[in-house]
Design a protein around this motif. Structure first.
Motif, PDB file in Angstrom:
ATOM      1  N   UNK A  60       0.801  -1.202   0.126  1.00 55.62           N
ATOM      2  CA  UNK A  60      -0.226   0.049   0.223  1.00 55.62           C
ATOM      3  C   UNK A  60       0.856   1.245  -0.124  1.00 55.62           C
ATOM      4  N   UNK A  61       0.402   2.047  -0.768  1.00 59.49           N
ATOM      5  CA  UNK A  61       1.141   3.483  -0.861  1.00 59.49           C
ATOM      6  C   UNK A  61       0.057   4.679  -0.955  1.00 59.49           C
ATOM      7  N   UNK A  62       0.505   5.670   0.000  1.00 62.45           N
ATOM      8  CA  UNK A  62      -0.311   6.711  -0.004  1.00 62.45           C
ATOM      9  C   UNK A  62      -0.200   7.858  -0.759  1.00 62.45           C
ATOM     10  N   UNK A  63       0.974   7.891  -1.442  1.00 63.57           N
ATOM     11  CA  UNK A  63       1.534   9.109  -2.306  1.00 63.57           C
ATOM     12  C   UNK A  63       2.473  10.075  -1.349  1.00 63.57           C
ATOM     13  N   UNK A  64       3.342  10.727  -2.003  1.00 63.28           N
ATOM     14  CA  UNK A  64       4.262  11.271  -1.404  1.00 63.28           C
ATOM     15  C   UNK A  64       3.904  12.721  -1.161  1.00 63.28           C
ATOM     16  N   UNK A  65       2.993  13.180  -1.954  1.00 57.77           N
ATOM     17  CA  UNK A  65       2.418  14.694  -1.805  1.00 57.77           C
ATOM     18  C   UNK A  65       1.789  15.099  -0.355  1.00 57.77           C
ATOM     19  N   UNK A  66       0.990  14.058   0.026  1.00 57.68           N
ATOM     20  CA  UNK A  66       0.251  14.270   1.397  1.00 57.68           C
ATOM     21  C   UNK A  66       1.330  14.425   2.695  1.00 57.68           C
ATOM     22  N   UNK A  67       2.571  13.802   2.531  1.00 54.40           N
ATOM     23  CA  UNK A  67       3.478  13.802   3.633  1.00 54.40           C
ATOM     24  C   UNK A  67       4.604  15.022   3.649  1.00 54.40           C
ATOM     25  N   UNK A  68       4.467  15.791   2.449  1.00 63.15           N
ATOM     26  CA  UNK A  68       5.364  16.880   2.714  1.00 63.15           C
ATOM     27  C   UNK A  68       5.343  17.879   3.726  1.00 63.15           C
ATOM     28  N   UNK A  69       4.194  18.168   4.233  1.00 64.27           N
ATOM     29  CA  UNK A  69       4.181  19.149   5.162  1.00 64.27           C
ATOM     30  C   UNK A  69       4.679  18.490   6.573  1.00 64.27           C
ATOM     31  N   UNK A  70       4.215  17.413   6.661  1.00 62.51           N
ATOM     32  CA  UNK A  70       4.590  16.509   7.943  1.00 62.51           C
ATOM     33  C   UNK A  70       6.246  16.330   7.943  1.00 62.51           C
ATOM     34  N   UNK A  71       6.692  16.026   6.912  1.00 63.94           N
ATOM     35  CA  UNK A  71       8.059  15.564   6.929  1.00 63.94           C
ATOM     36  C   UNK A  71       9.025  16.947   7.040  1.00 63.94           C
ATOM     37  N   UNK A  72       8.501  17.958   6.519  1.00 59.23           N
ATOM     38  CA  UNK A  72       9.349  19.276   6.561  1.00 59.23           C
ATOM     39  C   UNK A  72       9.378  19.657   7.956  1.00 59.23           C
ATOM     40  N   UNK A  73       8.169  19.445   8.854  1.00 60.64           N
ATOM     41  CA  UNK A  73       8.191  19.643   9.976  1.00 60.64           C
ATOM     42  C   UNK A  73       9.111  18.883  10.929  1.00 60.64           C
ATOM     43  N   UNK A  74       9.358  17.442  10.545  1.00 62.57           N
ATOM     44  CA  UNK A  74       9.959  16.627  11.348  1.00 62.57           C
ATOM     45  C   UNK A  74      11.480  16.842  11.166  1.00 62.57           C
ATOM     46  N   UNK A  75      11.779  17.171   9.947  1.00 59.31           N
ATOM     47  CA  UNK A  75      13.105  17.536   9.637  1.00 59.31           C
ATOM     48  C   UNK A  75      13.862  18.703  10.167  1.00 59.31           C
ATOM     49  N   UNK A  76      12.932  19.663  10.146  1.00 63.18           N
ATOM     50  CA  UNK A  76      13.077  21.256  10.876  1.00 63.18           C
ATOM     51  C   UNK A  76      13.350  21.143  12.647  1.00 63.18           C
ATOM     52  N   UNK A  77      12.497  20.264  13.068  1.00 57.62           N
ATOM     53  CA  UNK A  77      12.349  19.865  14.560  1.00 57.62           C
ATOM     54  C   UNK A  77      13.586  19.150  15.044  1.00 57.62           C
ATOM     55  N   UNK A  78      13.951  18.140  14.156  1.00 57.37           N
ATOM     56  CA  UNK A  78      14.949  17.216  14.700  1.00 57.37           C
ATOM     57  C   UNK A  78      16.327  18.320  14.452  1.00 57.37           C
ATOM     58  N   UNK A  79      16.440  18.903  13.144  1.00 55.00           N
ATOM     59  CA  UNK A  79      17.724  19.803  13.330  1.00 55.00           C
ATOM     60  C   UNK A  79      17.882  20.518  14.345  1.00 55.00           C
ATOM     61  N   UNK A  80      16.691  21.525  14.479  1.00 55.37           N
ATOM     62  CA  UNK A  80      16.789  22.529  15.671  1.00 55.37           C
ATOM     63  C   UNK A  80      17.205  21.841  17.106  1.00 55.37           C
ATOM     64  N   UNK A  81      16.645  20.691  17.349  1.00 57.81           N
ATOM     65  CA  UNK A  81      16.920  20.126  18.772  1.00 57.81           C
ATOM     66  C   UNK A  81      18.177  19.515  19.008  1.00 57.81           C
ATOM     67  N   UNK A  82      18.626  18.731  17.833  1.00 57.97           N
ATOM     68  CA  UNK A  82      20.011  17.902  17.741  1.00 57.97           C
ATOM     69  C   UNK A  82      21.062  18.457  17.209  1.00 57.97           C
ATOM     70  N   UNK A  83      20.869  19.408  16.022  1.00 59.59           N
ATOM     71  CA  UNK A  83      22.059  19.582  15.187  1.00 59.59           C
ATOM     72  C   UNK A  83      22.609  21.170  15.217  1.00 59.59           C
ATOM     73  N   UNK A  84      21.550  21.898  15.626  1.00 64.80           N
ATOM     74  CA  UNK A  84      21.977  23.287  15.809  1.00 64.80           C
ATOM     75  C   UNK A  84      22.430  23.440  17.367  1.00 64.80           C
ATOM     76  N   UNK A  85      22.732  24.955  17.432  1.00 69.77           N
ATOM     77  CA  UNK A  85      23.186  25.103  18.783  1.00 69.77           C
ATOM     78  C   UNK A  85      21.894  24.785  19.700  1.00 69.77           C
ATOM     79  N   UNK A  86      22.197  24.524  21.049  1.00 65.14           N
ATOM     80  CA  UNK A  86      21.355  24.063  21.819  1.00 65.14           C
ATOM     81  C   UNK A  86      20.337  24.963  22.154  1.00 65.14           C
ATOM     82  N   UNK A  87      18.852  24.558  21.836  1.00 67.75           N
ATOM     83  CA  UNK A  87      17.741  25.497  21.955  1.00 67.75           C
ATOM     84  C   UNK A  87      17.560  25.997  23.513  1.00 67.75           C
TER      85      UNK A  87
END
Length: 818
Positions: free
Chosen positions: A1-28
């Motif tokens: 089963x595949x649900x299509x990539x377009x629907x996940x774009x907003x959620x994935x952008x949120x996850x990547x930004x949050x992970x970068x801010x918490x783990x890869x940038x200066x300590x929040x």
């Protein structure tokens, strides 16, 4: 089963930004972590993911969903892994618990936590308690994080354990969203359908709230509900997937750890038959024992759920190395619950069952265990009562088994010694080995140990061999021989009580929730006693002696486990022979040691108050936030019959404040008399919603409002009502066999007092007043049980008849009778 990539774009952008801010940038400077429970099942993962994605930002803090499992274990969650891959969620952008140091964020005051699908942090995160800001859950409220005001816990405690008000935490998340995006609607619907078995009425796992949310989401999802549910069920229960799981994989797949009175146990949920699970290794008992020991658990439960052509089927397995505890748990679960357990043969070292009531999942079983185990696991002498209480008595003490091992809690009455713990190991063959070892763990105050090394309180081991008693201090690598067998220092014989002129003490004691019958015989120095429950399992060993006037010492070993097996007895019992190399310098001076230590710590005085000659008590402790207690109600100086009753108490500084006191017939309570002076029928006092109500449930639920909380004496007692009022210590009473220390403070009308034992457990609440110069009345509530647990909201709901004021309002109505 595949649900299509377009629907996940907003959620994935949120996850990547949050992970970068918490783990890869200066300590929040600020981080809000949303986290599910330790089992990290589909409900936990999706509820934390969607709630973090849709929750509005606060003060520019980063909002980060954290999966509460290590990344390497994610693949074991077959249905979630399949769902996330089908939804094109970027797995690499997810943050797992082993990838973030939450304790470091907490140490820098940068962390806030939102808990979904659970309401108590797991043990390794207990230090983060103050960081918890919100709870969204549908399990039994375990009473943790009481400072949290935002508590959405959809669970109702009942006499049969409890009932979840929704079948899935995702239902609670969905109810908060006004407009759904197709992908999040699909994720939420899939999990709610899984958790409720697609609202199958046979399963009894869904509620009207779940159904309403499913009907709403069904219009917006990317896949029809029936198709999505069937696919997820296949992925979750797939024999091919579970075939790849090892025995240990099964144990950790959906594992949760719980705690009752400092005793921990674990519960695993698996999706294969118990026989399949048990056959995944050639040594299942050894592996489950290693798992239990590594996590320091008292016992392990495994619940199995499988899908068959006839519908879902459950099985239940209990592994517990302590035979007494295993017997008690089994008896309770089989006889006193509605689980519908019938025995099935798996292994002689475990108790396994088919479970007819498939609706009783872990969510319902855990509250049942709380009702059984609060007192049993307490590890302290207790008056608490629960389902293990047995009415049958035994007429003579049974002999000790020829081999056993036990653990105990060690306390002294009349002697200022701290509580400690220890263990017994015993082996006595009629024509062979006679050995007994007693370990007294630091900070022990054992008299034999004091003979060998006065003033040394480290762990001490006593070895009773046929030729005498040896004292070993393992941390000091020091051992000596204290006395010979001829002088009385030999192992207890199995029939030591039966072969003597024993006497049976009147009545019984409630010890760890069991009715225990005591038998005593005079020893060399002490009056030696042993108590047993009706099954012959020992409850307590005690020694009592009166040395000087007003100095009676009672030494209690209260057993917390008892197993008629001895593992590796040569290691446990014969170690002393390898260490013995000298006689102890001071042989058998334990009586003198007791008296001299007592006199050193308690200088002589002339007071008749036993409290001043025994112990200087600690200040009175505050009440817990939530309590249920029972009591016996009596009056001194006032000729009325004895009665009984109950307390229900709830006080959160920034939350609910309720108190209910039930006075059973034939009560003579003054507040009840204000509402109706012509009855002694059962009466309930409700201190709630800023008022006090008086209710007579047996008189057509008659009820009236007596006063409001602004009137002195009509509000809910604050937890520190006594400790914050500079109370006066007024002495000591012996109450139901406990030494209890009383503290008093002036109240609105009476002198209000509370007494506590050495462990902070309340003994009695009393009020004293003098209606005339020659009359003194004392009103006592003597507690017969004291349970610290969350109170159901329904307990404090006033009847519909409480809609009018009482004819005589407080305080004008109050006139103490004589």
């Amino acid at each position: 089963m595949r649900l299509g990539t377009v629907h996940a774009e907003g959620l994935n952008a949120f996850l990547r930004q949050a992970r970068h801010a918490a783990l890869e940038s200066s300590k929040p400077t600020g981080l809000i972590v949303v986290m599910g429970n330790e089992a990290c099942d589909a409900d936990s993962m999706v509820s934390s993911l969607v709630h973090a994605f849709r929750r509005p930002k606060v003060d520019n803090r980063i909002i980060l969903p954290v999966m509460s499992v290590n990344r390497c274990e994610f693949a074991l969650r077959c249905e979630v892994s399949a769902l996330f891959h089908a939804a094109n969620i970027d797995i690499e952008a997810l943050v797992f618990q082993d990838e973030i140091d939450l304790k470091a964020f907490h140490a820098s005051n940068a962390l806030k936590l939102i808990l979904t699908d659970h309401n108590k942090l797991k043990q390794e995160y207990e230090a983060l308690d103050s960081a918890v800001m919100e709870i969204i859950d549908h399990h039994d409220d375990l009473g943790a994080h009481t400072h949290v005001v935002l508590r959405d816990i959809a669970f109702k405690r009942t006499e049969k354990g409890g009932q979840a008000l929704v079948g899935s935490a995702c239902t609670l998340i969905a109810e908060r969203i006004t407009e759904y995006q197709p992908l999040e609607a699909t994720l939420l619907l899939g999990v709610i359908a899984l958790d409720t078995m697609n609202m199958d009425p046979k399963a009894k796992k869904g509620t009207e709230r779940d159904l309403a949310v499913l009907n709403c989401l069904d219009k917006l999802t990317l896949v029809p509900r029936e198709e999505l549910y069937a696919w997820l069920v296949h992925e979750k229960f797939s024999p091919e997937n579970w075939k790849q799981f090892t025995f240990n994989n099964c144990l950790i797949y959906d594992f949760k750890q719980f705690e009752i009175s400092a005793t921990k146990y674990g519960c695993s949920s698996i999706l294969v038959p118990l026989s399949t699970f048990w056959s995944k290794t050639t040594s299942p008992v050894e592996e489950v024992e290693l798992y239990r020991a590594r996590l320091n658990l008292a016992f392990v439960i495994v619940q199995s759920l499988v899908q068959t052509s006839d519908g879902p089927e459950r099985q239940f397995l209990l592994y517990c190395p302590d035979e007494a505890l295993k017997e008690a748990l089994t008896r309770f679960l089989v006889e006193d619950t509605a689980m519908g357990l019938t025995s099935v043969a798996i292994d002689s070292d475990v108790n396994a069952f088919n479970q007819a009531n498939i609706a009783m999942s872990r969510k319902q079983v855990v509250p049942l265990l709380v009702t059984l185990s609060t007192a049993f696991f307490q590890g302290l002498p207790s008056l608490l009562h629960h389902a293990m209480t047995i009415d049958k008595k035994i007429d003579a003490p049974p002999p000790l088994p020829p081999a056993f091992q036990a653990t105990f809690t060690e306390v002294f009455d009349g002697f200022p010694a701290p509580l400690s713990t220890g263990a017994w190991y015993y082996h006595y063959e009629a024509n062979g080995s006679h050995q007994w070892r007693a370990d007294h763990y630091a900070p022990q105050r054992n008299n034999f140990c004091s003979c060998a090394k006065p003033g040394e309180f480290s762990t001490c081991e006593l070895y009773f061999d046929p030729d005498g008693l040896y004292i070993h201090f393992p941390s000091l690598d020091d051992c000596c021989r204290l006395c010979t067998a001829e002088s009385g220092c030999s192992p207890l014989k199995p029939d030591w009580l039966l072969s003597s002129a024993f006497t049976r003490s009147p009545g019984y004691d409630i010890i760890h929730g069991r009715k225990c019958y005591q038998y005593c015989t005079p020893g060399a120095v002490f009056n030696d006693c042993m108590s047993f429950d009706s099954t012959g399992i020992p409850c307590q060993y005690s020694e009592t002696a009166t040395f000087v006037k007003e100095l009676t010492i009672i030494h209690n070993l209260t057993f917390t486990s008892w197993s008629p097996k001895l593992t590796d007895h040569s290691k446990h019992i014969t170690l002393a022979h390898h260490l013995f190399y000298k006689w102890c310098p001071d042989m058998l001076r334990f009586v003198l040691d007791v008296i001299s230590l007592y006199n050193a710590l308690n200088p002589a005085n002339t007071s008749d108050d036993i409290g001043s000659s025994v112990y200087d008590p600690l200040p009175p402790p505050p009440f817990p936030s939530e309590v249920h207690a029972t009591f016996v109600e009596t009056y001194e100086g006032y000729d009325v019959p004895e009665s009984t009753g109950s307390w229900f108490y709830q006080y959160h500084r920034h939350g609910n404040k309720n108190w209910r006191v039930d006075h059973d017939e034939p009560q003579n309570n003054n507040f009840c008399a204000c509402a109706d002076p012509n009855t002694t029928s059962s009466c309930s006092l409700y201190f709630t919603n800023g008022n006090m109500y008086v209710n007579f449930p047996d008189l057509d639920d008659k009820c009236c409002r007596l006063c409001d909380a602004t009137t002195a004496g009509c509000g809910v007692l604050e937890p520190d009502w006594l400790s914050a009022s500079s109370p006066v210590s007024t002495g000591v009473d012996m109450i139901d066999g406990r030494i209890c220390y009383q503290f008093c403070t002036p109240g609105y009308q009476f002198l209000d007092c509370m007494s506590y034992d050495d462990y902070g457990m309340p003994c009695r609440y009393s009020e004293t007043w003098a209606p005339s110069s020659d009359t003194l009345i004392v009103h006592n509530l003597t507690f017969t049980s004291w349970f610290v647990h969350t109170q159901a909201p329904s307990i404090f709901e006033i009847p519909d008849t409480c809609n009018q004021d009482c004819p005589n309002m407080f305080p004008m109505c109050m006139a103490p009778s004589t």
